[in-house]
Design an enzyme around this catalytic site. Structure first.
Site, PDB file in Angstrom:
ATOM      1  N   LYS A  22       9.055  26.536 -12.542  1.00 37.44           N
ATOM      2  CA  LYS A  22       9.859  25.447 -11.346  1.00 37.44           C
ATOM      3  C   LYS A  22      10.559  25.051 -12.243  1.00 37.44           C
ATOM      4  CE  LYS A  22       7.100  21.936 -10.805  1.00 37.44           C
ATOM      5  NZ  LYS A  22       8.113  20.084 -10.681  1.00 37.44           N
ATOM      6  N   ASN A  23      10.229  23.996 -13.583  1.00 42.96           N
ATOM      7  CA  ASN A  23      11.224  22.888 -14.426  1.00 42.96           C
ATOM      8  C   ASN A  23      12.689  23.709 -14.391  1.00 42.96           C
ATOM      9  OD1 ASN A  23       9.306  20.973 -12.651  1.00 42.96           O
ATOM     10  ND2 ASN A  23       8.526  20.472 -14.446  1.00 42.96           N
ATOM     11  N   ARG A  91      11.977  13.967  -6.429  1.00 44.26           N
ATOM     12  CA  ARG A  91      12.765  13.643  -7.342  1.00 44.26           C
ATOM     13  C   ARG A  91      13.498  14.319  -8.613  1.00 44.26           C
ATOM     14  NH1 ARG A  91      11.792   8.491  -9.746  1.00 44.26           N
ATOM     15  NH2 ARG A  91      12.280   9.331 -11.674  1.00 44.26           N
ATOM     16  N   CYS A 115       6.745   6.999  -7.036  1.00 43.45           N
ATOM     17  CA  CYS A 115       6.002   7.953  -7.736  1.00 43.45           C
ATOM     18  C   CYS A 115       4.945   8.259  -8.077  1.00 43.45           C
ATOM     19  CB  CYS A 115       7.331   8.522  -8.707  1.00 43.45           C
ATOM     20  SG  CYS A 115       5.912  10.474  -9.421  1.00 43.45           S
ATOM     21  N   ARG A 120       8.429   6.258 -13.286  1.00 40.03           N
ATOM     22  CA  ARG A 120      10.354   6.984 -13.870  1.00 40.03           C
ATOM     23  C   ARG A 120      11.761   6.512 -13.200  1.00 40.03           C
ATOM     24  NH1 ARG A 120       7.661  12.857 -11.012  1.00 40.03           N
ATOM     25  NH2 ARG A 120       9.493  13.372 -12.796  1.00 40.03           N
ATOM     26  N   PRO A 121      11.782   5.772 -14.176  1.00 40.34           N
ATOM     27  CA  PRO A 121      13.342   5.191 -14.172  1.00 40.34           C
ATOM     28  C   PRO A 121      14.161   6.274 -15.184  1.00 40.34           C
ATOM     29  CG  PRO A 121      12.290   4.623 -16.556  1.00 40.34           C
ATOM     30  CD  PRO A 121      11.282   5.142 -15.758  1.00 40.34           C
ATOM     31  N   ILE A 122      15.737   6.266 -14.480  1.00 33.97           N
ATOM     32  CA  ILE A 122      16.650   6.965 -14.430  1.00 33.97           C
ATOM     33  C   ILE A 122      17.646   6.675 -16.309  1.00 33.97           C
ATOM     34  CG2 ILE A 122      16.746   8.540 -12.637  1.00 33.97           C
ATOM     35  CD1 ILE A 122      18.764   7.450 -11.317  1.00 33.97           C
ATOM     36  N   ASP A 123      17.227   5.102 -15.938  1.00 36.00           N
ATOM     37  CA  ASP A 123      18.245   4.085 -16.948  1.00 36.00           C
ATOM     38  C   ASP A 123      19.021   5.261 -17.827  1.00 36.00           C
ATOM     39  OD1 ASP A 123      15.232   4.193 -18.035  1.00 36.00           O
ATOM     40  OD2 ASP A 123      15.948   3.286 -19.535  1.00 36.00           O
ATOM     41  N   LEU A 124      17.898   6.464 -18.626  1.00 33.74           N
ATOM     42  CA  LEU A 124      18.881   6.761 -19.815  1.00 33.74           C
ATOM     43  C   LEU A 124      19.427   7.630 -19.201  1.00 33.74           C
ATOM     44  CD1 LEU A 124      15.087   7.404 -22.267  1.00 33.74           C
ATOM     45  CD2 LEU A 124      16.993   6.108 -23.020  1.00 33.74           C
ATOM     46  N   ASP A 306       1.900  17.732 -17.874  1.00 35.52           N
ATOM     47  CA  ASP A 306       1.819  18.186 -16.952  1.00 35.52           C
ATOM     48  C   ASP A 306       0.557  19.362 -17.258  1.00 35.52           C
ATOM     49  OD1 ASP A 306       4.146  17.687 -15.923  1.00 35.52           O
ATOM     50  OD2 ASP A 306       5.431  19.105 -16.333  1.00 35.52           O
ATOM     51  N   ILE A 328       2.930   9.847 -22.157  1.00 33.29           N
ATOM     52  CA  ILE A 328       4.205   9.892 -21.315  1.00 33.29           C
ATOM     53  C   ILE A 328       4.131   9.540 -20.019  1.00 33.29           C
ATOM     54  CG2 ILE A 328       6.016  11.617 -19.982  1.00 33.29           C
ATOM     55  CD1 ILE A 328       5.436  12.202 -23.577  1.00 33.29           C
ATOM     56  N   ARG A 398       4.284  22.385  -3.936  1.00 32.78           N
ATOM     57  CA  ARG A 398       5.834  22.510  -4.514  1.00 32.78           C
ATOM     58  C   ARG A 398       5.800  22.674  -5.850  1.00 32.78           C
ATOM     59  NH1 ARG A 398       6.789  15.898  -3.559  1.00 32.78           N
ATOM     60  NH2 ARG A 398       8.884  16.553  -4.783  1.00 32.78           N
TER      61      ARG A 398
END
Ligand code: EPU
Length: 418
Positions: A22-23, A91, A115, A120-124, A306, A328, A398
């Site tokens: 999936k990932n 996401r 979430c 779960r930031p997306i700053d990076l 995971d 994590i 999912r």
């Protein structure tokens, strides 16, 4: 909303075929937006997250077909805006950001929102895309990014919890079409990121260093169509390995990607589970007594976050004290309170689950909260006395292709109920 009714106690035996990852599939599907030409992807698992991504690609203007594990995408034209109603469903949709910016020179993508597994930031992601020369503003819940031209740069993608998987994907995809060379330091080295790099290379991208913490990407003017086969899902394989262990059974995991499962295999062996690599798969066999174990998640090749919930379920059934820490996603422990409803002796001390195993759980109605937590509850149900009902199994759908049918085929008593 479907639920699973599981009558626990059956010992699992037989062969389970592991699906495509999936990932890996999700960012690779997003990468098809980087070219006008046709891309063909094989071994794409039929999951609701994959269907959400295909809906996103269609919304953006691509022609998409999906049959028998093969997806064909042709994005002759693409829209540049990904709305909230699509992004909020999953996401991973945030990984259209890099491709749309590179292809259209501008993009407006909804921020993914909260979430259940933690902040779960997306700053990076944004920092990386800014380093490539894009201007980014956040407005009314959207990321608006613009770049008349993307220019290669040296970028470090390390955050407080290590690198970022989808952030590395986003920057790598955008850098593939930038002018000049990009170096990503502290890049995620997960096998799924390396799979995306291989797909991009088959589209004509010039990428070196996949699978390491340093990626070098020499930008090209255009990418072309390509055909690719997605790697096997190491998390699905790991989940079935725990199913064998928790029922003290024996499963052959056909097509399991043993080369990507080193830390999961070590953790199983630490618990006393036998794991043997065979031609075509991994054989996992367990019998009592198993040993308690200590685990701490980290970025690849460390123990995957995971797999944390599934190993909590296993620990609950192994007499003695186990400790499982998640560095994590420090709050990804929603399964603990549900496992306690099944009789587990477990406590949370900050980001560490301290678990005193018992010989047998007792069946109870429990609620799935996210994908991997739900898998942990199904695993616990396989071991528990009497009946466990796991509600809200859409979370499992999912990320696991027909988990109930696959478990039934190796002896589990599990039924899907409306
Ligand atoms: N982080 C930041 N800033 C960012 C991005 C991430 O601080 O800009 C932090 C996160 O909060 C987290 C850590 O960095 O503490 C790692 O997050 P990462 O960005 O690597 O996660 P992701 O890319 O959003 C992918 C998987 C997740 C998996 C994580 C970690 C996909 C589609 N998702 O998410 O998979 O848990 O990497 O390995 O690949 C799952 O399949 O159940 C799942 C949640």
């Amino acid at each position: 909303m479907d639920k699973f009714a599981i009558h626990g106690g059956n010992v699992l035996r037989g062969t389970v075929s592991v699906s495509g990852s999936k990932n890996s599939s999700l960012p690779i599907l997003a990468a098809t937006l980087l070219t006008r030409e046709r891309c063909v992807l094989h071994r794409v698992p039929d999951l609701s997250d994959i269907r959400y991504m295909l809906d996103m690609l269609r919304y953006l203007g691509a022609e998409v077909e999906f049959a028998d594990g093969t997806v064909t995408v042709e994005a002759k034209k693409v829209a540049w805006e990904a709305p909230y109603d699509l992004v909020r469903r999953m996401r991973a949709s945030v990984c259209v950001l890099g491709p749309l910016l590179a292809r259209c020179g501008r993009t407006k993508v909804s921020l993914p929102g909260g979430c259940v597994i933690g902040d779960r930031p997306i700053d990076l992601h944004l920092r990386g895309l800014e380093a490539l020369g894009s201007r980014i503003v956040l407005s009314k819940g959207y990321v608006i990014a613009e770049a008349s031209e993307l220019v290669g740069a040296r970028i470090a993608l390390r955050g407080p919890h290590g690198s970022t998987v989808l952030g590395t994907d986003n920057v790598m995809m955008a850098a593939s079409l930038a002018r000049g060379t990009t170096i990503i330091e502290d890049a995620a080295s997960e096998p799924e990121v390396a799979d995306l790099a291989r797909f991009l290379r088959s589209m004509g991208a010039r990428i070196r260093g996949e699978g390491t913490g340093r990626l070098e990407i020499e930008g090209v003017d255009a990418l072309h169509g390509a055909e690719h086969t997605v790697i096997s899902d190491r998390i699905e394989a790991g989940t079935f390995a725990v199913a064998a262990a928790i029922t003290r059974g024996e499963l052959l995991l056909a097509k399991a990607p043993a080369e990507h499962m080193g830390s999961t295999i070590s953790a199983l062996r630490e618990a006393g589970v036998s794991v043997v690599e065979e031609e075509g798969g991994l054989r996992v066999r367990a019998c009592d007594p198993l040993r308690p174990f200590q685990l701490r998640t980290s970025t690849y090749p460390g123990f995957p976050t995971d797999m944390q919930a599934q190993f909590c379920a296993l620990a609950v059934t192994v007499p003695g004290r186990s400790q499982i820490a998640d560095d994590i996603f420090p709050t990804r422990f929603m399964h603990i309170s549900e496992l306690k409803r099944m009789g587990a002796h477990a406590d949370l001390l900050a980001n560490v689950a301290v678990i005193d195993g018992i010989p047998r759980l007792s069946g109870a109605p429990v609620m799935a909260s996210d994908l991997r937590a739900s898998a942990a509850l199904v695993l616990a149900g396989l071991q528990a006395e009497n009946t466990t009902t796991v509600s809200r199994v859409y979370h499992i759908d999912r990320g696991y292709e027909q988990i109930d049918a696959k478990l039934r085929a190796v002896g589990a008593d599990i039924a899907r109920q409306p």
